[in-house]
Design an enzyme around this catalytic site. Sequence first.
Site, PDB file in Angstrom:
ATOM      1  N   GLU A  15       0.839  -1.213   0.000  1.00 44.79           N
ATOM      2  CA  GLU A  15       0.000   0.000   0.000  1.00 44.79           C
ATOM      3  C   GLU A  15       0.864   1.250   0.000  1.00 44.79           C
ATOM      4  O   GLU A  15       2.027   1.204   0.394  1.00 44.79           O
ATOM      5  CB  GLU A  15      -0.863   0.027   1.284  1.00 44.79           C
ATOM      6  CG  GLU A  15      -1.742  -1.189   1.430  1.00 44.79           C
ATOM      7  CD  GLU A  15      -2.441  -1.258   2.793  1.00 44.79           C
ATOM      8  OE1 GLU A  15      -2.214  -0.379   3.637  1.00 44.79           O
ATOM      9  OE2 GLU A  15      -3.194  -2.222   2.991  1.00 44.79           O
ATOM     10  N   LYS A  17       2.169   4.665   1.550  1.00 39.34           N
ATOM     11  CA  LYS A  17       2.258   5.218   2.906  1.00 39.34           C
ATOM     12  C   LYS A  17       1.861   6.689   2.790  1.00 39.34           C
ATOM     13  O   LYS A  17       2.640   7.543   2.371  1.00 39.34           O
ATOM     14  CB  LYS A  17       3.672   5.085   3.464  1.00 39.34           C
ATOM     15  CG  LYS A  17       3.769   5.538   4.908  1.00 39.34           C
ATOM     16  CD  LYS A  17       5.147   5.275   5.478  1.00 39.34           C
ATOM     17  CE  LYS A  17       5.209   5.620   6.949  1.00 39.34           C
ATOM     18  NZ  LYS A  17       4.964   7.038   7.234  1.00 39.34           N
ATOM     19  N   ASP A  56       0.888  10.441   3.459  1.00 35.64           N
ATOM     20  CA  ASP A  56       1.578  11.404   4.313  1.00 35.64           C
ATOM     21  C   ASP A  56       0.576  12.339   4.971  1.00 35.64           C
ATOM     22  O   ASP A  56       0.368  13.463   4.536  1.00 35.64           O
ATOM     23  CB  ASP A  56       2.596  12.181   3.469  1.00 35.64           C
ATOM     24  CG  ASP A  56       3.689  12.768   4.328  1.00 35.64           C
ATOM     25  OD1 ASP A  56       3.704  12.481   5.542  1.00 35.64           O
ATOM     26  OD2 ASP A  56       4.519  13.516   3.798  1.00 35.64           O
ATOM     27  N   TYR A  78      -6.815   2.197   6.443  1.00 27.56           N
ATOM     28  CA  TYR A  78      -5.797   1.202   6.120  1.00 27.56           C
ATOM     29  C   TYR A  78      -5.739   0.035   7.114  1.00 27.56           C
ATOM     30  O   TYR A  78      -4.937  -0.848   6.982  1.00 27.56           O
ATOM     31  CB  TYR A  78      -4.407   1.830   5.991  1.00 27.56           C
ATOM     32  CG  TYR A  78      -3.935   2.638   7.187  1.00 27.56           C
ATOM     33  CD1 TYR A  78      -3.764   2.066   8.442  1.00 27.56           C
ATOM     34  CD2 TYR A  78      -3.640   3.990   7.034  1.00 27.56           C
ATOM     35  CE1 TYR A  78      -3.323   2.805   9.516  1.00 27.56           C
ATOM     36  CE2 TYR A  78      -3.205   4.738   8.114  1.00 27.56           C
ATOM     37  CZ  TYR A  78      -3.044   4.141   9.350  1.00 27.56           C
ATOM     38  OH  TYR A  78      -2.626   4.876  10.414  1.00 27.56           O
ATOM     39  N   LYS A 115      10.756   3.555   2.853  1.00 25.81           N
ATOM     40  CA  LYS A 115      10.721   5.021   2.755  1.00 25.81           C
ATOM     41  C   LYS A 115      11.303   5.490   1.424  1.00 25.81           C
ATOM     42  O   LYS A 115      12.345   4.998   0.987  1.00 25.81           O
ATOM     43  CB  LYS A 115      11.539   5.638   3.898  1.00 25.81           C
ATOM     44  CG  LYS A 115      10.918   5.439   5.263  1.00 25.81           C
ATOM     45  CD  LYS A 115       9.787   6.406   5.507  1.00 25.81           C
ATOM     46  CE  LYS A 115      10.266   7.531   6.362  1.00 25.81           C
ATOM     47  NZ  LYS A 115       9.234   8.330   6.956  1.00 25.81           N
ATOM     48  N   CYS A 136      20.389  48.287  -9.853  1.00 25.20           N
ATOM     49  CA  CYS A 136      20.712  47.106 -10.658  1.00 25.20           C
ATOM     50  C   CYS A 136      22.151  46.673 -10.351  1.00 25.20           C
ATOM     51  O   CYS A 136      23.070  47.497 -10.430  1.00 25.20           O
ATOM     52  CB  CYS A 136      20.551  47.453 -12.135  1.00 25.20           C
ATOM     53  SG  CYS A 136      21.210  46.189 -13.239  1.00 25.20           S
ATOM     54  N   CYS A 182      24.283  47.431 -13.879  1.00 23.92           N
ATOM     55  CA  CYS A 182      24.604  48.769 -14.392  1.00 23.92           C
ATOM     56  C   CYS A 182      24.546  49.842 -13.313  1.00 23.92           C
ATOM     57  O   CYS A 182      24.959  50.979 -13.551  1.00 23.92           O
ATOM     58  CB  CYS A 182      23.670  49.130 -15.552  1.00 23.92           C
ATOM     59  SG  CYS A 182      21.952  49.363 -15.026  1.00 23.92           S
ATOM     60  N   CYS A 236      15.151  46.211 -14.133  1.00 19.70           N
ATOM     61  CA  CYS A 236      16.124  47.244 -14.452  1.00 19.70           C
ATOM     62  C   CYS A 236      15.572  47.883 -15.718  1.00 19.70           C
ATOM     63  O   CYS A 236      15.366  47.187 -16.719  1.00 19.70           O
ATOM     64  CB  CYS A 236      17.498  46.623 -14.716  1.00 19.70           C
ATOM     65  SG  CYS A 236      18.625  47.808 -15.459  1.00 19.70           S
ATOM     66  N   CYS A 271      21.553  49.028 -20.133  1.00 16.76           N
ATOM     67  CA  CYS A 271      22.187  48.110 -19.169  1.00 16.76           C
ATOM     68  C   CYS A 271      22.873  46.999 -19.980  1.00 16.76           C
ATOM     69  O   CYS A 271      22.237  46.370 -20.839  1.00 16.76           O
ATOM     70  CB  CYS A 271      21.135  47.506 -18.241  1.00 16.76           C
ATOM     71  SG  CYS A 271      21.807  46.239 -17.139  1.00 16.76           S
TER      72      CYS A 271
END
Length: 716
Positions: free
Chosen positions: A121, A123, A125, A264, A353, A447, A450, A465, A470
């Site tokens: 099955e 697991k 969470d 379960y 796991k 910036c 520049c 910017c 630039c």
Amino acid sequence: MPQDTNSHISEVGRRINQLRAEIARHNRAYHVLDNPEVPDATYDQLKRELADLEVAHPELSADTSPTQQVGAPRNEAFASVTHTSAMLSLHNAFDINELRAWHERLLRRLDGRSPGSFAVELKLDGLAISLLYEDGLLVQGATRGDGKVGEDVTHNVCTISDIPTQLVGAPKQLGPPTQLVPPTQLGPPTQLGPPQVPKLLEVRGEVYMKLSSFEAFNELQQKRAEADGTKAKRFVNPRNTAAGSLRQISADVTAGRDLSFYCYQLSFATGGPQLDDHTSALKWLKTLGFPVNDHNRVFASLPEVETRVKELAEMRHTLDYDFDGIVVKVNDLQIQSELGADAKAPRWAIAYKLPPEEATTTLTDISVSIGPSGQATPFAQLEPVFVGGVTVGTATLHNEDQVRSKDVRPGDTVIVRRAGDVIPEVVGPVLADRPANSSPWVFPRNCPVCGEPLARHEGVAATHCVNFDCPRQIRGRIEHFAGRNAMDIEFLGEKNVDRFVTAGLLNDVSDLYRLDFDKILEMPGYLEKSVNNLREAIEQSKSRPLANLIFGLRIPEIGQVNAAVLAAAFPSIRQIMKASVEALTAIEGFGSVTAVAVHSWFATTRNRELIDRLEASGLTLEAEQSATTVPRTLANASVVVSGTFDGFTREAAKQAILSRGGKSPGSVSKSTLALVVGASPGAAKVTKAEAFGVPMIDENAFVDLLASGELPKGSR
Ligand code: IVH
């Protein structure tokens, strides 16, 4: 090497004490506060280190050690419930060898007798819940607590629609409680037709939150906070949100949190049918109205179990809920009871796991990178950490609001998450470890490339910017112009662009056609042959189709699709230049925003002069004479479009699909070829695509799909 045993033991003792204190702190954070400070994997590692030390030094083991306990202290706000049988945890296997070792242990314990079949099955969470029914009516819901005594959360459990408050076929009235009987002493089979409602029933399962519900909930929190002018509390993950939601004093709060449930385990039943194995028990529970996970399967041998474990592991990111492992259970209830349990977990089950997708690390700094169109994006510089299968050293923080809402600061310990192929993200800070002198991060005013001021327009999340000159933007415009989907200039590349811009040879895209190749030859590392190749490639680019040139100019709102639409609507750049906003709006698939963007780009003197220079350099500004009809690459295919895109409107995308013989309906179905996903796509479309296994593709893959009718390799 000889060793001072005493000092070694005291060193071990110190470490054991340290681990016990740390694990106790994490237990409290996880189980009581629903606000864990470390990812599960880190917690598992600490517990494993402690267990190994205690095995190696039995003289230092103690009943009070966290290795001997399940869960953590209860919240005093709830009435306590003493469980009829302990709600145990599961032992973990971190790889296939540990799973095999568990199987070996089973065989040894059974003296070589077969353990029979195995139930495999997911697991889930979430958090464990124990549900008690009398005469078919739900009378109590309790959390696991410390395993022996849990919290009474009946009022909240009743709000979860997956949990039946009345079993299928239950009489309306409550009967008197009967003596509890463990599952192995279930009464003889009764001949009544199904469903057979037990006098007393205890069922255990997992309360969890679907990923879609979690996202919707966080969005709602954000909207509520915006409306109230307060700061939204971002929930870190569905598990903690589910746990926090179930352990609320007011059931109204729980009711607003869209929780789900899978059962379960049948804990015990009186007056039910004779059941020999776990699978039959779950089948029976299903007939009584309990949701049982669809992915549960039974296998006769360990090799088959291993294949299924791998199969399930690969499904990790395809479901609308998280699972962090796979549970393997001995199916036969008689053998289960023979194998029994130790203080922590049953011997008849093991949790395989999956690799961790979250890890903690130090955020050393927050920097800002400037993108090719001037967008200033904050990103976290991290102490490199291995998570989700890769080492992560940086992670985007997206924009100013994200940094503010996560409140991550330089020096923080942060949780980093990388799930599947998703780019790594900083989930949030571990507040308990925040340095005392830390202060919120402030977006830089200038910036970093520049030095000119950065700008953020009202109602927009991004900071830019805005300095046209630039160097990063100059490079960005040239790189884009030379790119594969635009003028396709081979041998140029980002490195050369960078060097030529720095050397003052390139200022805008028209300079490419006036490049001083003699100067380049004088630069270190350039040889005659490579420079000639570059010269040739630039020359060839002059005759690219009109759509490529339009796309290459990087006009706002004009991505590849819209560029093709423009090139089909006007025979030359000069004609587009002359077109009114009305004429542009009249183009199918163009809205007024696109029309205005095109019109104002061509109305700008700087851009008109650029076009003049390109023309003077001999570029084709006109559509090819033999304009071919659009190929029917998507004949009868259904492609759904969702979200917003940088390069085109949704309408233009649909138009492009239709013109290639395809369909573009408003919702995803089993027969959908692909879902094109832009920014902020519709949750329902994404969920459906996941459910039906419909590939989700981005803007670039969509452009390829239009051209070839093919999906990118590796898409489902
Ligand atoms: S069986 C005696 N089956 O995992 C223990 N547990 O780490 C019976 N869990 O507390 C547990 N999915 O909350 C079992 N399919 C599953 C599960 C599952 C999730 C949780 C459960 C348990 C925890 C143990």
